[in-house]
Design a protein around this motif. Structure first.
Motif: not given
Length: 408
Positions: A85-90, A120-123, A136-141, A143-150
């Motif tokens: 899956s590359n939906e979140e850039g993983a 991880g799940d999406s990173h 690369w990718g994204s973190f989640f919490h 509330h949803g997608n957190m992004g990977m960095t700021n």
């Protein structure tokens, strides 16, 4: 009259860890489980695979890692391949399909050669030969997608700690732990269970005045009077650190099933700052969402946490196991342990692979689709006269590395 010799002040030797060595044993990549997002890397979306199958499109693989819905493979030359899956850039590369599912392994473009990988799940993350960490990718919490960095999601690899030389990385579901060659530990990502070890209770969700800024900016964990750290491990929602010299192991994160191997039923279900455990002589730690495997230096495997679906390998038990309990169905010569979200793996010194836990998604590789409450031997034509080297589980799939050359 004799004079006193001049005393020379000896400067203390600075603590220093070496860069990790890239694995050198070339293997074959094997996969099983669910592959609806292409995470099995077989060239087409395989919905379900109940036996170990060969991924043949990666040259000279030496390391493998399963993310939640994607997979990474490291080659002998230091290249990183990704699929799933590359939906979140993983995957760290652009998608050729509209649904962002990439079932064909392809190269991740990096500015150098990689030494090790984690997912991880999406990173995803790796350490390059100069000690730099790329993510690369994204973190989640919750509330949803957190992004990977700021800077939000990172669909291409980004240097995370520019100018800092790092020697180890460990990925939880939605957090990343980094160890530098000077023995410092940095964390970033989701902090809702305390797994970052440095965020106050009121700021865990990222809803405070500073938002996600402190979560997505890598920052150091500080422990008063602690020695430099020499090893790190991450489970889905937890983090473990080991001090140099003393061997003291600290833990933080989710502990509702006592998966941190610390505390009693009256203590909190999570620790937001590191707590000193009584763990000793630990060679490796691996964990899923509610359980943890610990491999001791004497090559015995122990389990702790929730027994649901048999993930502890301790038989038909119903209650949480709060203390380290030996997995007796395994031999005394286990050299590697791995976990998926709800399953477990162990590799013996003779190269045999054992799996147990949730079987409904067929990621145990035993073909039955049933939960296994105790370790079972995994067999495959691809393992004939070959030693298993690595085993890694994601949410519903598994990836393995077996020796490329058969042994007499």
């Amino acid at each position: 009259m004799p004079t006193c010799p001049t005393q020379v002040k000896i400067k203390p030797i600075a603590f220093h860890l070496e860069l990790p060595k890239r694995r050198v044993t070339v293997g074959r990549v094997l996969v099983c489980g669910m592959g609806y997002t292409g995470q099995l890397g077989l060239g087409s979306p395989v919905l379900l695979l109940n036996r170990l199958s060969l991924v043949s499109r990666v040259p000279n693989p030496v390391d493998v890692c399963a993310g939640g819905l994607h997979s990474l493979v490291l080659t002998k030359s230091g290249d990183v391949y990704s699929f799933g899956s590359n939906e979140e850039g993983a995957l760290g590369r652009s998608s050729s399909s509209q649904d962002c599912r990439e079932s064909m392994p392809a190269l991740v473009k990096l500015p150098g050669k990689a030494l090790c990988i984690s997912a991880g799940d999406s990173h995803s993350a790796c350490i390059l030969e100069d000690g730099s960490v790329y993510v690369w990718g994204s973190f989640f919490h919750s509330h949803g997608n957190m992004g990977m960095t700021n800077d939000d999601n990172n669909t291409t690899p980004t240097n995370l700690l520019a100018g800092t030389v790092c020697c180890s990385i460990a990925s939880g579901s939605d957090h990343l732990v980094i160890l530098t060659t000077s023995g410092k530990v940095f964390t970033l990502g989701c902090a809702e269970y305390g797994q970052l070890g440095r965020i106050s209770e009121r700021s865990l969700s990222g809803d405070g005045r500073r938002g996600k800024q402190d979560l997505l900016r890598p920052a150091q964990i500080f422990i008063k009077n602690a020695k430099p750290f020499e090893a790190i491990w991450a489970t889905n929602h937890g983090t473990f650190l080991r001090e140099f010299q003393t061997g003291t192991i600290w833990a933080m994160g989710l502990n509702d099933s006592k998966q941190l191997a610390h505390g009693n039923e009256l203590e909190p279900d999570h620790y937001i700052y590191p707590v000193k455990t009584t763990l000793q002589n630990i060679k490796q730690i691996a964990g899923g969402s509610d359980h943890t495997l610990l491999l001791q230096n004497n090559l015995q495997c122990f389990a702790v946490g929730s027994p649901e679906c048999g993930r502890l390998g301790l038989g038909d038990i119903k209650d949480v196991v709060p203390k380290l309990t030996r997995v007796k169905k395994l031999s005394d010569n286990i050299v590697y342990v791995g976990c998926g979200t709800c399953c477990s793996y162990a590799i013996a010194e003779d190269g045999k692979l054992y799996s147990w836990g949730l079987g409904s998604n067929n990621q145990l590789g035993v073909g039955e689709g049933e939960d296994e409450l105790e370790p079972v031997l995994v067999s495959s034509k691809h393992m004939h006269k070959r030693k298993m080297l690595l085993a890694s589980g994601g949410e519903k799939h598994s990836i393995f590395l077996v020796e490329a050359d058969a042994k007499n």
